[in-house]
Write a protein that holds these residues in place. Structure first.
Motif, short mmCIF file in Angstrom:
data_model
loop_
_atom_site.label_atom_id
_atom_site.label_comp_id
_atom_site.label_asym_id
_atom_site.label_seq_id
_atom_site.Cartn_x
_atom_site.Cartn_y
_atom_site.Cartn_z
N ARG A 1 0.84 -1.19 0.00
CA ARG A 1 0.00 0.00 0.00
C ARG A 1 0.89 1.25 0.00
NH1 ARG A 1 -4.78 -0.04 4.09
NH2 ARG A 1 -5.47 -1.56 2.58
N PHE A 2 0.50 2.21 -0.84
CA PHE A 2 1.23 3.47 -0.96
C PHE A 2 0.27 4.62 -0.70
CE2 PHE A 2 3.19 0.30 -3.62
CZ PHE A 2 4.53 0.39 -3.27
N LEU A 3 0.78 5.71 -0.15
CA LEU A 3 -0.03 6.88 0.16
C LEU A 3 0.38 8.06 -0.71
CD1 LEU A 3 0.16 6.65 4.06
CD2 LEU A 3 -1.54 5.66 2.54
N VAL A 4 -0.61 8.70 -1.32
CA VAL A 4 -0.37 9.86 -2.16
C VAL A 4 -1.11 11.04 -1.55
CG1 VAL A 4 -0.61 10.82 -4.48
CG2 VAL A 4 -0.23 8.37 -4.19
N ARG A 5 -0.44 12.13 -1.31
CA ARG A 5 -1.05 13.35 -0.77
C ARG A 5 -1.74 14.07 -1.92
NH1 ARG A 5 -0.61 11.80 4.09
NH2 ARG A 5 1.49 11.53 4.85
N ASP A 6 -3.04 14.01 -1.94
CA ASP A 6 -3.83 14.51 -3.07
C ASP A 6 -3.71 16.02 -3.26
OD1 ASP A 6 -5.50 14.00 -5.20
OD2 ASP A 6 -7.29 14.41 -4.03
N ARG A 7 -3.70 16.79 -2.20
CA ARG A 7 -3.69 18.23 -2.36
C ARG A 7 -2.41 18.74 -3.00
NH1 ARG A 7 -0.77 20.68 1.66
NH2 ARG A 7 -0.31 19.35 3.44
N LEU A 8 -1.33 17.94 -2.96
CA LEU A 8 -0.09 18.34 -3.60
C LEU A 8 -0.02 17.90 -5.04
CD1 LEU A 8 2.46 17.47 -0.77
CD2 LEU A 8 1.46 19.68 -1.33
N LEU A 9 -0.98 17.07 -5.45
CA LEU A 9 -0.95 16.55 -6.80
C LEU A 9 -1.16 17.67 -7.79
CD1 LEU A 9 -0.83 14.02 -8.59
CD2 LEU A 9 -3.29 13.91 -8.42
N GLY A 10 -0.21 17.85 -8.65
CA GLY A 10 -0.31 18.86 -9.68
C GLY A 10 0.95 18.85 -10.50
N PHE A 11 0.81 18.98 -11.76
CA PHE A 11 1.98 18.96 -12.61
C PHE A 11 2.72 20.27 -12.40
CE2 PHE A 11 -0.55 15.61 -14.01
CZ PHE A 11 0.29 14.71 -14.61
N GLY A 12 4.03 20.20 -12.29
CA GLY A 12 4.85 21.34 -11.95
C GLY A 12 5.21 21.31 -10.47
N ASP A 13 4.62 20.43 -9.70
CA ASP A 13 4.93 20.26 -8.27
C ASP A 13 5.70 18.96 -8.09
OD1 ASP A 13 1.68 21.40 -7.14
OD2 ASP A 13 3.48 22.54 -7.66
N ASP A 14 6.52 18.93 -7.04
CA ASP A 14 7.18 17.70 -6.65
C ASP A 14 6.51 17.20 -5.38
OD1 ASP A 14 8.90 18.30 -8.70
OD2 ASP A 14 10.56 18.91 -7.43
N TYR A 15 6.32 15.90 -5.26
CA TYR A 15 5.76 15.35 -4.03
C TYR A 15 6.17 13.91 -3.88
CZ TYR A 15 2.14 13.65 -7.24
OH TYR A 15 1.49 13.06 -8.28
N TRP A 16 6.22 13.46 -2.63
CA TRP A 16 6.63 12.10 -2.29
C TRP A 16 5.41 11.18 -2.19
CZ3 TRP A 16 11.36 10.12 -2.35
CH2 TRP A 16 12.44 11.00 -2.30
N ILE A 17 5.62 9.93 -2.55
CA ILE A 17 4.65 8.87 -2.32
C ILE A 17 5.29 7.96 -1.28
CG2 ILE A 17 3.44 6.91 -3.32
CD1 ILE A 17 3.42 8.51 -5.96
N GLU A 18 4.56 7.69 -0.21
CA GLU A 18 5.09 6.91 0.91
C GLU A 18 4.47 5.53 0.95
OE1 GLU A 18 3.88 9.34 4.18
OE2 GLU A 18 5.30 10.94 3.70
N ASP A 19 5.19 4.60 1.57
CA ASP A 19 4.58 3.29 1.81
C ASP A 19 3.74 3.40 3.09
OD1 ASP A 19 6.38 3.13 3.96
OD2 ASP A 19 7.64 1.61 3.01
N ASP A 20 3.07 2.33 3.46
CA ASP A 20 2.16 2.41 4.61
C ASP A 20 2.89 2.55 5.94
OD1 ASP A 20 3.07 -0.18 4.49
OD2 ASP A 20 1.09 -1.10 4.55
N SER A 21 4.24 2.46 5.94
CA SER A 21 5.03 2.71 7.15
C SER A 21 5.47 4.17 7.26
CB SER A 21 6.29 1.86 7.17
OG SER A 21 6.04 0.55 6.82
#
Length: 164
Positions: A2-22
């Motif tokens: 399972r991976f977690l994506v922070r939706d409010r940061l989703l946007g092209f031109g932005d950088d964001y991390w996807i984390e595992d469930d830990s």
């Protein structure tokens, strides 16, 4: 997995991390701003590019192309002749087709191959606001590809919604 994506940061031109469930950082989405078309790279935690994703230019329908190591990996577009507005087709380079269906904009959908579940994308099991999960169901599935598919499908659905 399972991976977690922070939706409010989703946007092209932005950088964001996807984390595992830990809570460990697993993938970095490196958005490429100031481009004529939507483009980003999916990198591992060490900064190596795993997947390149770009909007296909000169297509009749909005299309995203996923590449790995400079070669085509998959093409994503809304499924033709579908009564469901939230149904996409992912065509892999070898001709294999994956189906994506559900409530894309609400982050409640699945990715299937020949009727077999590969991944579930959902906000249901999360208590963190503006976050959705990508649950890779099959052990032999490619998590990077399935995350890239989820991000692309959401982008295409939101882009279409903005145009309505």
């Amino acid at each position: 997995m399972r991976f977690l994506v922070r939706d409010r940061l989703l946007g092209f031109g932005d950088d964001y991390w996807i984390e595992d469930d830990s809570g460990d950082k697993v993938f970095l989405v490196d958005g490429k701003a100031m481009r004529l078309r939507d483009t980003f790279e999916l990198k591992d935690a060490q900064g190596r590019v795993l997947i390149d994703i770009r909007q296909k230019m000169l297509a009749l329908r909005d299309t995203m192309v996923i590449e790995r190591d400079g070669g085509p990996l998959a093409t994503i577009r809304r499924k033709r002749l579908s009564l469901l507005r939230n149904h996409f087709r992912v065509t892999l380079a070898d001709g294999t087709a994956l189906d994506v269906s559900g409530k894309i904009v609400d982050r409640e959908f699945v990715v299937e191959y020949d009727g077999e579940l590969l991944a579930v994308i959902s906000r249901r099991w999360l208590h963190v606001r503006d976050t959705y999960g990508v649950d890779v169901v099959r052990e032999d599935a490619d998590p990077a590809l399935l995350i890239a598919v989820a991000v692309c499908v959401i982008h295409l659905a939101e882009k279409e919604r903005e145009g309505d």
